[in-house]
Design an enzyme around this catalytic site. Sequence first.
Site, PDB file in Angstrom:
ATOM      1  N   TRP A 178       0.829  -1.217   0.000  1.00  0.00           N
ATOM      2  CA  TRP A 178       0.000   0.000   0.000  1.00  0.00           C
ATOM      3  C   TRP A 178       0.860   1.263   0.000  1.00  0.00           C
ATOM      4  O   TRP A 178       0.340   2.372  -0.062  1.00  0.00           O
ATOM      5  CB  TRP A 178      -0.922   0.019   1.217  1.00  0.00           C
ATOM      6  CG  TRP A 178      -0.233   0.317   2.534  1.00  0.00           C
ATOM      7  CD1 TRP A 178       0.996  -0.129   2.935  1.00  0.00           C
ATOM      8  CD2 TRP A 178      -0.724   1.138   3.601  1.00  0.00           C
ATOM      9  NE1 TRP A 178       1.300   0.333   4.183  1.00  0.00           N
ATOM     10  CE2 TRP A 178       0.255   1.119   4.623  1.00  0.00           C
ATOM     11  CE3 TRP A 178      -1.886   1.877   3.793  1.00  0.00           C
ATOM     12  CZ2 TRP A 178       0.100   1.823   5.824  1.00  0.00           C
ATOM     13  CZ3 TRP A 178      -2.035   2.570   4.990  1.00  0.00           C
ATOM     14  CH2 TRP A 178      -1.050   2.528   5.987  1.00  0.00           C
ATOM     15  N   ASP A 179       2.203   1.092   0.062  1.00  0.00           N
ATOM     16  CA  ASP A 179       3.089   2.254   0.185  1.00  0.00           C
ATOM     17  C   ASP A 179       2.887   3.276  -0.930  1.00  0.00           C
ATOM     18  O   ASP A 179       3.245   4.443  -0.789  1.00  0.00           O
ATOM     19  CB  ASP A 179       4.557   1.814   0.228  1.00  0.00           C
ATOM     20  CG  ASP A 179       4.832   0.838   1.363  1.00  0.00           C
ATOM     21  OD1 ASP A 179       4.074  -0.150   1.467  1.00  0.00           O
ATOM     22  OD2 ASP A 179       5.774   1.049   2.127  1.00  0.00           O
ATOM     23  N   GLU A 189       0.894  -3.478  12.256  1.00  0.00           N
ATOM     24  CA  GLU A 189       1.186  -4.908  12.144  1.00  0.00           C
ATOM     25  C   GLU A 189       1.549  -5.548  13.478  1.00  0.00           C
ATOM     26  O   GLU A 189       1.865  -6.737  13.533  1.00  0.00           O
ATOM     27  CB  GLU A 189       2.315  -5.117  11.127  1.00  0.00           C
ATOM     28  CG  GLU A 189       1.909  -4.683   9.735  1.00  0.00           C
ATOM     29  CD  GLU A 189       2.907  -5.047   8.659  1.00  0.00           C
ATOM     30  OE1 GLU A 189       4.104  -5.175   8.974  1.00  0.00           O
ATOM     31  OE2 GLU A 189       2.480  -5.181   7.492  1.00  0.00           O
ATOM     32  N   LYS A 245       2.623  -0.555  15.967  1.00  0.00           N
ATOM     33  CA  LYS A 245       3.882  -0.482  15.223  1.00  0.00           C
ATOM     34  C   LYS A 245       3.947   0.845  14.463  1.00  0.00           C
ATOM     35  O   LYS A 245       5.001   1.420  14.271  1.00  0.00           O
ATOM     36  CB  LYS A 245       3.939  -1.649  14.234  1.00  0.00           C
ATOM     37  CG  LYS A 245       5.127  -1.633  13.297  1.00  0.00           C
ATOM     38  CD  LYS A 245       5.101  -2.820  12.357  1.00  0.00           C
ATOM     39  CE  LYS A 245       6.185  -2.732  11.301  1.00  0.00           C
ATOM     40  NZ  LYS A 245       6.081  -3.783  10.289  1.00  0.00           N
ATOM     41  N   GLN A 246       2.775   1.300  14.001  1.00  0.00           N
ATOM     42  CA  GLN A 246       2.755   2.480  13.135  1.00  0.00           C
ATOM     43  C   GLN A 246       1.384   3.128  13.201  1.00  0.00           C
ATOM     44  O   GLN A 246       0.448   2.570  13.758  1.00  0.00           O
ATOM     45  CB  GLN A 246       3.048   2.051  11.710  1.00  0.00           C
ATOM     46  CG  GLN A 246       1.988   1.135  11.121  1.00  0.00           C
ATOM     47  CD  GLN A 246       2.520   0.333   9.955  1.00  0.00           C
ATOM     48  OE1 GLN A 246       2.929  -0.799  10.123  1.00  0.00           O
ATOM     49  NE2 GLN A 246       2.500   0.934   8.772  1.00  0.00           N
TER      50      GLN A 246
HETATM   51  C1  BGC Z   1       4.851  -1.796   7.194  1.00  0.00           C
HETATM   52  C2  BGC Z   1       3.817  -1.737   6.096  1.00  0.00           C
HETATM   53  C3  BGC Z   1       4.502  -1.458   4.772  1.00  0.00           C
HETATM   54  C4  BGC Z   1       5.588  -2.480   4.516  1.00  0.00           C
HETATM   55  C5  BGC Z   1       6.347  -2.208   3.246  1.00  0.00           C
HETATM   56  C6  BGC Z   1       5.929  -2.804   6.830  1.00  0.00           C
HETATM   57  O1  BGC Z   1       6.928  -2.782   7.798  1.00  0.00           O
HETATM   58  O2  BGC Z   1       4.270  -2.172   8.409  1.00  0.00           O
HETATM   59  O3  BGC Z   1       2.859  -0.747   6.374  1.00  0.00           O
HETATM   60  O4  BGC Z   1       3.572  -1.508   3.742  1.00  0.00           O
HETATM   61  O5  BGC Z   1       6.498  -2.460   5.592  1.00  0.00           O
HETATM   62  O6  BGC Z   1       6.979  -0.980   3.307  1.00  0.00           O
END
Ligand code: BGC
Length: 805
Positions: free
Chosen positions: A359-360, A498, A619-620
């Site tokens: 999704w980045d 995550e 985590k984010q």
């Molecule tokens: C993040 C995701 C991201 C992925 C790729 C993961 O560590 O939690 O949100 O899409 O990395 O960058």
Amino acid sequence: MNGWKLVYDAWDPQAEPLREALCTVGNGYFATRGAAAESRADATHYPGTYIAGCYNRLQTEISGRTIENESLVNAPNWLTLGFRIEGGDWFDIDAVEVLSYHQELDLAQGILLRSLRFRDPSGRHTRIEQHRLASMAAPHLGAQLVLIRAEDWSGAIEVCSALNGCVVNAGVARYRDLNHHHLAPLTADTGADGSQLLEMETNQSHIRIALAATTRLWRNGSLVEVEPDCRREDGYVAHHYRLEIEPAQPLRIEKISALYTSRDRAISAPGLEARKAVADAAPFSRLAERHALVWQQLWQHFDFDLEHETAGTGERTERILRLHLFHLLQTTSPHVMDLDVGVPARGLHGEAYRGHIFWDELFVFPLFNLRMPEITRALLRYRYRRLGEARRAARAAGCRGAMFPWQSGSNGREESQRLHLNPESGNWIPDNSHLQRHINAAVAYNTWQYYQATRDVEFLSFYGAEMILEIARFWAGVATYNNQRKRYEILGVMGPDEHHDSYPGAEQPGLDNNAYTNLMAVWVLSRALELWDILPGQRLTELCQSLDLSREELTHWDEVSRSMYIPFHGKGIISQFDGYETLEEFDWEGYRKRYGDIQRLDRILEAEEDTPNRYQVSKQADVLMLFYLFSSEELSELFERLDYPFEYETIPRNIDYYMQRTSHGSTLSRVVHSWVLARSNRPGCWPLFMEALESDVADIQGGTTQEGIHTGAMAGTVDLVQRCFTGIETRGNVLWLNPSLPEGLKSLNLKIRYRGHQLALHMTPTHLRISTEPSAEQPISIGIRTAVHQLNPGEMRQFELQRDG
Ligand code: BGC
């Protein structure tokens, strides 16, 4: 950093893997890490080359299970260019005494330069200079120029110029237990004209890769006619040139390489084209000129100018932002317009996440939308071509519509791994990240934002609308009605955070009512219904017919979009998911003391046989993504639609709550936190912006950048300047501007494109000036804070801004 350059002035083997990633040269078709030309893959060096969209699948037995992984293939190495003196050992920087060292990546010209002086074990002094480019003007070409000067010796030198297909995917230590031999040899040949040709084929996807090269040598300015020795093995072809040099006769070597694959268009066979391309190629200097010209043109589209109150303070910030733009453009340059590729989360710079597309792009597209939207359009078509696969995935999961995969590669199948290795514990653990269904909303959001910025009705009509409608159908279908709540719910998913994939002790993975997912679903359904106000009636009828969309189904969408459940707790705090607030509070202080860096709490806790699922830790950014993607006006419309109260004052409370509970284990997180703070707590945003800025250049996660840059964070930081500091929003056919420059910033100049117009913006804390270039385009509506004005082509307007403290 210095001027428009990323500069290193000493040789540091430990920093080399990071520097290789940051010194990657690429052009959207392929990219090559900044590894030394003479190096081979070992603990210090990793000369990887990656061709956009070139994937291959391999199976491996792990923990008694067969797992299949698809990877962006490490392509044959075109760099190999080594030398040895008087039949001694081949030059190896680690085996000589380095007397001076300078490496620089020139962002303006797109050239990597490395120069060094060394004393070898026999006491001889030699100087070398290596220049490299991946042509932005001719995307199949890579070129190297090497100068070797004997300072105090004369004698025989042997140069080896090779094409090496005996490479594997070994760039990420934690994947090394997985099968990684992707290439099978086909041809290793030399031509009558002194060229070389190597052909390899990926062993599952059967992509043929052809690499050709010519090498020319000059001594003291004259071409050296020397017959090389040819060495050929399966997957390897080399030419060895032997000649004499002396201090007055420096050696100049040019190696021009061409890379083609069977995925290319307008070709006969990749080998033929590669040979032709090197035979026709101009000398290095000419190639470098054409290449620099295209970079110069690109910078005219993408540059910006920040002026700080204290002179000199912002230089580093600007250089890093340019480095980010540079790597983004190398990953998805205008050349992608003719390719079937997406935006790999880690660029074409390394093997982390196996080159997959997540999704980045949600963080990347807004940048391109306002600079060169044709790039977004091409990258959205990557998604559109995989709509069939997304429908198939939805069907297989018992759902309707389209379900785009969390990780995507070649054909759009779900590529998320089912097991992943925790390097802290050595355990292979189940990976449920494919439950991040919110990716689907991101695809619709990206399509809509592209349309808003461009008014490209043709794209929306033929590609975009179909994706939006099928995604809306998916959300309406997975939303189940809860009789007690009298609301729709989405159960059993993961949000962006995550650290949470299930409830503590639950047998099944998945969480209920992730607020971000639910609200995004509402947004998608509302936009899908809005298509009826945009598209021509005939096209809508056709879409309804071919998608079998009935009036009843649309009525159901409307109902779901008005009665989705959003969990709240406390005083207007949006709960990340049902029950997040009932989880245990986490001992942040204690863990920070024990471990120092706790960004990857998931790994730390798993190694302690615990799990973040038990705690209020993220985590984010998850809930805060809502404040990142939507302005408060848009959010209040959404909440109003849902008949939930929404007060602006609750935003800072939500930010506070989640700020305290987020470990920033993803580089995306600081971008979002900085963004949301920029609106509510201006001084607070700058330190996070600075940290986000350092994500890759300083490798703040301690070892991840060497495995690939973080495209989302790179784009997100530039977009903070582009859209957040300016308050730009493309909504409802209006270009909204709501500038709020961070403390310390005196002015910001930016050129953007909006709906066919080229706009120049100049902002200070008190004024905004906006001008359009003369054109035949329709006037546009610009919204300054709350008032909407019309702006004609060729017009300039100035507005006074009130600082809101
Ligand atoms: C993040 C995701 C991201 C992925 C790729 C993961 O560590 O939690 O949100 O899409 O990395 O960058």
